[in-house]
Enzyme design. Structure first.
Site, PDB file in Angstrom:
ATOM      1  N   GLU A  35       2.280   4.341  -2.044  1.00 26.88           N
ATOM      2  CA  GLU A  35       2.220   2.930  -1.678  1.00 26.88           C
ATOM      3  C   GLU A  35       2.657   2.143  -2.909  1.00 26.88           C
ATOM      4  OE1 GLU A  35      -1.583   1.404  -0.406  1.00 26.88           O
ATOM      5  OE2 GLU A  35      -0.749  -0.611  -0.227  1.00 26.88           O
ATOM      6  N   ARG A 260      -7.269  16.531  -5.064  1.00 24.42           N
ATOM      7  CA  ARG A 260      -6.573  15.617  -5.962  1.00 24.42           C
ATOM      8  C   ARG A 260      -6.881  15.986  -7.411  1.00 24.42           C
ATOM      9  NH1 ARG A 260      -6.803  10.627  -3.951  1.00 24.42           N
ATOM     10  NH2 ARG A 260      -6.549   9.503  -5.874  1.00 24.42           N
ATOM     11  N   LYS A 270      -5.308   3.800  -8.840  1.00 29.98           N
ATOM     12  CA  LYS A 270      -4.440   2.649  -9.116  1.00 29.98           C
ATOM     13  C   LYS A 270      -5.246   1.364  -9.206  1.00 29.98           C
ATOM     14  CE  LYS A 270      -1.382   3.910  -5.936  1.00 29.98           C
ATOM     15  NZ  LYS A 270      -0.235   3.882  -5.023  1.00 29.98           N
TER      16      LYS A 270
HETATM   17  P1  ATP Z   1      -4.936   5.995  -5.987  1.00 31.74           P
HETATM   18  O1  ATP Z   1      -6.162   6.700  -5.524  1.00 31.74           O
HETATM   19  O2  ATP Z   1      -4.592   6.224  -7.399  1.00 31.74           O
HETATM   20  O3  ATP Z   1      -4.918   4.552  -5.648  1.00 31.74           O
HETATM   21  P2  ATP Z   1      -3.401   6.634  -3.719  1.00 31.74           P
HETATM   22  O4  ATP Z   1      -3.696   7.926  -3.075  1.00 31.74           O
HETATM   23  O5  ATP Z   1      -3.927   5.437  -3.049  1.00 31.74           O
HETATM   24  O6  ATP Z   1      -3.771   6.718  -5.217  1.00 31.74           O
HETATM   25  P3  ATP Z   1      -0.680   6.641  -2.937  1.00 31.74           P
HETATM   26  O7  ATP Z   1       0.399   5.757  -3.397  1.00 31.74           O
HETATM   27  O8  ATP Z   1      -1.143   6.511  -1.540  1.00 31.74           O
HETATM   28  O9  ATP Z   1      -1.875   6.410  -3.926  1.00 31.74           O
HETATM   29  O10 ATP Z   1      -0.349   8.144  -3.267  1.00 31.74           O
HETATM   30  C1  ATP Z   1       0.860   8.763  -2.939  1.00 31.74           C
HETATM   31  C2  ATP Z   1       0.639  10.237  -2.832  1.00 31.74           C
HETATM   32  O11 ATP Z   1       0.125  10.763  -4.045  1.00 31.74           O
HETATM   33  C3  ATP Z   1      -0.362  10.567  -1.745  1.00 31.74           C
HETATM   34  O12 ATP Z   1       0.168  11.591  -0.952  1.00 31.74           O
HETATM   35  C4  ATP Z   1      -1.580  11.009  -2.479  1.00 31.74           C
HETATM   36  O13 ATP Z   1      -2.245  11.986  -1.748  1.00 31.74           O
HETATM   37  C5  ATP Z   1      -1.020  11.540  -3.785  1.00 31.74           C
HETATM   38  N1  ATP Z   1      -1.989  11.369  -4.861  1.00 31.74           N
HETATM   39  C6  ATP Z   1      -2.567  10.226  -5.278  1.00 31.74           C
HETATM   40  N2  ATP Z   1      -3.456  10.456  -6.250  1.00 31.74           N
HETATM   41  C7  ATP Z   1      -3.446  11.791  -6.474  1.00 31.74           C
HETATM   42  C8  ATP Z   1      -4.154  12.661  -7.360  1.00 31.74           C
HETATM   43  N3  ATP Z   1      -5.045  12.193  -8.224  1.00 31.74           N
HETATM   44  N4  ATP Z   1      -3.869  13.977  -7.312  1.00 31.74           N
HETATM   45  C9  ATP Z   1      -2.957  14.448  -6.462  1.00 31.74           C
HETATM   46  N5  ATP Z   1      -2.271  13.695  -5.597  1.00 31.74           N
HETATM   47  C10 ATP Z   1      -2.499  12.377  -5.592  1.00 31.74           C
HETATM   48 MG    MG Z   2      -3.243   6.017  -0.696  1.00 29.54          MG
END
Ligand code: ATP
Ligand code: MG
Length: 565
Positions: A35, A260, A270
């Site tokens: 995102e 994760r 984020k």
């Molecule tokens: P955050 O929790 O940091 O806000 P998010 O999951 O909301 O991260 P996205 O932009 O939706 O952020 O993430 C894009 C992709 O990266 C998703 O498929 C998510 O599963 C993966 N991702 C995000 N954080 C991690 C992590 N700590 N380890 C592995 N994969 C991750």
């Molecule tokens: Mg997300």
């Protein structure tokens, strides 16, 4: 881009199984779906390496798709930075740059389709009421009064939601599933909200926006993704995504969840990282203390070291915290082979070689990289007045101090042996301002003909030739290994490390470093690996950031880990 043979893991086993039974005509198609509401962090790197890595291994494809369904938080600069980071990591989405916002029309049509099938309805409850009606883990929810509406009325109301007839929040479109389902997400989830927000790509074309849950699975389906790999928290969403796809009768990717990444002494969210940026705790998303990919890049990490790390941690089903020492360990091994050596003195102490001819100087040959003789040598000027590290001298040393002190002999790297003969103090403060030594001309190059060998070898620069520079040293961003572990009522920011940045204004560098290209990586002898900063360096006046120290704590952690087993 893969560096080594891929390790087996449960994701690969699932894919192998699908291929063995001929699913998806033998295609493997993944995607990385960020995102654009922040910069990517090292957790995202894990997902990027996994998704692009699998596509490469199976000769498949990996899309880059921006899941941009939240107009309030998304920005073009985030899109730009994400693309830059994925590319820098070494991956290529070719012509497959997609946006969920490009599917808004199709998602709308899918919603109409659900309404027609009697599987969705327009609900008049407020957001608070929706939550209240949802029920609890132990008790069923309550049906919305709108649940019994007929297809025609729902079609009409949904069209009017889109046409802007209702104020923000007044109505939602919800799936008609089961208000008693043990999985709360299945209790008539919201698919659309009325929200007059400007979207960075679709502008004001829409006043209703799909929820992430409604957009995500269908976006994967539209793109023909075969394996939707996501993090564990989406496991509970899987029945819902499958429900949508089955009802719509469209291609159903297989969702696979993995744990994760959490990294020690930092946060990977984020939202939290944005708070640090917005509230000025750090100097932007690429502040070298941040766990973002752009910060690692700026600090001198290599893409290969991050890929290697992601490969080493592997994919698992259980969440755990990975020690940052593992990331540093791999980087150190790489830089040891590739980074040229140089000498820099961070906190200079003046040394006068009283038996060295005044006004004269010479050039000594210094090895550029002992790991790689092909890199040759360079000339470094040497003269009567030198700087050494303040820490390398003690007037009154404890027993185990082998560096310079009165009467002691040390080796100057690639230069001579010298022996301390006295000190000069500031009469007012008593501070040592100068150390006097004699050097042994017979030890030129750093070896004595009689075979004697001092216990310590010091780095140095020639005072008259050295260039002044700013150097920045870093410590972990948080003091706790798990910054999210909090005392009752404490704020996660209370675990920030007040000493995470140390700026040294008066360092002295060997003259060759004046020409260091911004972004170039060096080993400063005995001090660590450093990178000439892209942001702060000026022609002839580089600013160096310490990428990582020389001390490898990974071996120690592994050892203590084994002891704890
Ligand atoms: P955050 O929790 O940091 O806000 P998010 O999951 O909301 O991260 P996205 O932009 O939706 O952020 O993430 C894009 C992709 O990266 C998703 O498929 C998510 O599963 C993966 N991702 C995000 N954080 C991690 C992590 N700590 N380890 C592995 N994969 C991750
Ligand atoms: Mg997300």
């Amino acid at each position: 881009m893969t560096d080594t043979k891929p390790k087996d893991n449960f994701v690969r086993e699932i894919i192998d199984g699908d291929l063995a039974v001929g699913k998806n005509q033998g295609r493997v198609h993944t995607r990385f779906p960020p995102e654009p509401n922040g910069y990517l962090h090292i957790g995202h790197a894990k997902s990027i390496c996994l998704n692009f890595g699998l596509a490469a291994d199976y000769k498949g494809k990996c899309n880059l798709r921006f899941d941009d369904t939240n107009p309030e938080t998304e920005e073009p600069d985030y899109v730009r930075s994400i693309k830059e980071d994925v590319r820098w990591l070494g991956f290529d989405w070719e012509d497959r740059e997609f946006y969920a916002s490009d599917y808004f029309g199709r998602l709308y049509d899918y919603a109409v389709d659900l309404i027609r099938k009697g599987d969705a309805y327009v609900c008049d409850l407020t957001a608070e009421q929706v939550t209240e009606y949802r029920g609890t883990l132990t008790g069923p929810g309550k049906e919305s009064p709108g649940r019994g509406r007929g297809v025609e009325e729902n079609l009409d109301l949904f069209a009017r939601m889109r046409a802007g007839e209702f104020p923000d929040g007044a109505k939602t479109l919800r799936a008609r599933i089961d208000m008693a389902d043990p999985n709360l997400l299945m209790r008539d989830p919201v698919l659309y909200r009325v929200r007059r927000a400007h979207h960075y790509r679709t502008g004001d074309a829409w006043c209703i926006y799909p929820t992430y849950d409604w957009a995500h699975g269908q976006s994967d389906s539209i793109e023909g993704v075969t394996h939707s790999i996501c993090t564990l928290e989406f496991e509970v969403h899987r029945p819902l995504y499958d429900w949508f796809l089955v009802r719509l009768g469209i291609h159903r990717p297989r969702q696979i969840e993995f744990a994760r990444l959490s990294l020690s002494h930092t946060v990977l969210s984020k939202r939290k990282l944005l708070t640090l940026v917005k509230e000025g705790f750090v100097d932007g998303w690429d502040d070298p203390r941040m766990p973002t990919i752009s910060a690692f890049r700026r600090r001198g990490y290599t893409p290969a070291s991050i890929r290697r790390f992601c490969d080493e941690i592997g994919v698992a089903k259980a969440n755990s915290i990975v020690d940052e020492a593992l990331l540093e360990h791999g980087l150190r091994e790489e830089l040891n082979k590739t980074a040229p050596r140089a000498m820099a003195v961070l906190r200079p102490l003046k040394v006068v070689l009283t038996n060295y001819p005044e006004g004269s100087a010479e050039e000594l040959d210094c090895v550029n990289n002992p790991e790689d003789p092909g890199r040759g040598t360079r000339k470094v000027p040497f003269s009567r007045v030198l700087y050494i590290e303040r820490d390398d001298f003690m007037e009154d040393p404890p027993k185990k101090f082998f560096r310079l002190s009165p009467g002691k002999e040390v080796r100057l790297r690639y230069a001579y042996f010298m022996t301390c003969t006295g000190v000069v103090k500031d009469p007012a403060t008593g501070e040592i301002v100068e150390v006097h030594c004699t050097y042994d001309p017979a030890t030129r190059g750093g070896d004595a003909p009689d075979g004697r060998s001092p216990k310590a070898t010091l780095h140095w620069v020639s005072a008259g030739h050295a260039i002044p520079a700013e150097v920045r040293l870093y410590d972990t961003l948080f003091t706790k290994r798990d910054p999210n572990e909090l005392e009752e009522g404490a704020d996660w920011k209370s675990n920030l490390n007040p000493k995470s940045l140390e700026t040294i204004a008066g360092a002295r560098l060997e003259p060759s470093l004046a020409a260091a290209e911004p972004g170039s990586r060096w080993q400063f002898e005995r001090l660590g690996y450093f990178c000439a900063d892209i942001g702060l360096s000026r022609p002839g006046a580089p600013v160096f950031l310490r990428t990582v120290t020389l001390r490898d704590t990974w071996a120690r952690i592994q050892k203590s880990g084994r002891e704890n087993e």
